[in-house]
Design a protein around this motif. Structure first.
Motif: not given
Length: 266
Positions: A100-122
């Motif tokens: 929310w504070r860093q719009a320029a990095h929003r996509t990269a950061l949220l995608a990184a979190l989603a990827a890490g969580c997906a691998i951990w969960g699976t």
């Protein structure tokens, strides 16, 4: 087999899975960051550290009475005491705030979190499927006095099966923890299966350490290590009263992590 030993160092599968999740998150975040990759990586590491600290803090709070007996154990994260759900919630909150504070990095950061969580969960789901439900081996062992014992004779109550050796430092460190738990939980069968040593060596160690344990057995051929796919010592396996594997831990147990696993046997 879900745990490995590399260069003599035991590597539990969940530790390897955590590293894989972190590396995947960082790799994807860097790939998607068109500019300011260093900034994205710093923020990704901030989220990762916050997740680990939150998961650890929640676990320590849950078992605070146990940790207060030896407060320095709080700092020893090697015991594996974490609450992943709390860490995940903290990570999502931190990532959302940074995005929310860093719009320029929003996509990269949220995608990184989603990827890490997906691998951990699976990975966690696959590990649970691979581990749980395995039966207690029907292995014939010997007592330190030479009498035969079959492991399945312990069924009717939950079984905590500890694979250990007198030459193994973490085995020796955790033995008083297991001894105290055996005395405190008469409804659980604690079995101490020594791997590859003689009765004389085992008796001498127990006398020297001042340990009074029930169900100290000898597995001279290390058959249990092979049958349970346990490549490193100590390894502790937790079976329910019907002899089905519920959980396992390769590495030293702390009082808190042992208490956590005993709760799953109720």
């Amino acid at each position: 087999m879900t745990d490995i030993v590399f260069g003599g160092l035991p590597l539990p599968a969940r530790v390897l899975l955590l590293f894989a999740s972190i590396l995947a998150a960082l790799a994807l975040g860097n790939r998607l960051a068109k500019e300011g990759r260093a900034a994205v990586e710093r923020r990704a590491w901030l989220v990762i550290v916050l997740m680990l600290l939150a998961a650890r803090a929640a676990f320590v709070w849950r078992y605070r009475d146990v940790y207060m007996e030896e407060p320095l154990r709080i700092l020893d994260m090697r015991d594996g005491g974490f609450r992943p759900a709390v860490g995940l919630a903290a990570g999502i909150a931190a990532a959302a705030w940074i995005a929310w504070r860093q719009a320029a990095h929003r996509t990269a950061l949220l995608a990184a979190l989603a990827a890490g969580c997906a691998i951990w969960g699976t990975g966690s789901a696959l590990l649970s499927m691979a581990r749980q439900g395995q039966p207690l081996p029907d292995t014939a062992l010997a007592t330190v006095d030479g009498g035969p014992v079959r492991l399945r004779s312990m069924l009717g109550k939950p079984v905590v099966l500890n694979l250990w050796a007198t030459w193994c430092p973490p085995c020796r460190r955790e033995m008083p923890v297991l001894a105290s738990a055996q005395a405190a939980h008469p409804g659980v069968a604690f079995v101490f299966a020594n791997q590859g040593e003689t009765a004389t060596a085992v008796r001498a160690y127990l006398a020297r350490a001042g340990l009074r344990l029930d169900n100290v057995l000898l597995d001279g051929a290390t058959a249990l290590a092979r049958e349970t796919a346990s490549p490193g010592l100590p390894t502790t396996l937790f079976f329910d009263a019907r002899g089905r594997l519920v959980d396992r831990r390769m590495g030293e147990l702390s009082p808190a992590t042992l208490a956590q696993r005993l709760e799953t046997l109720r």
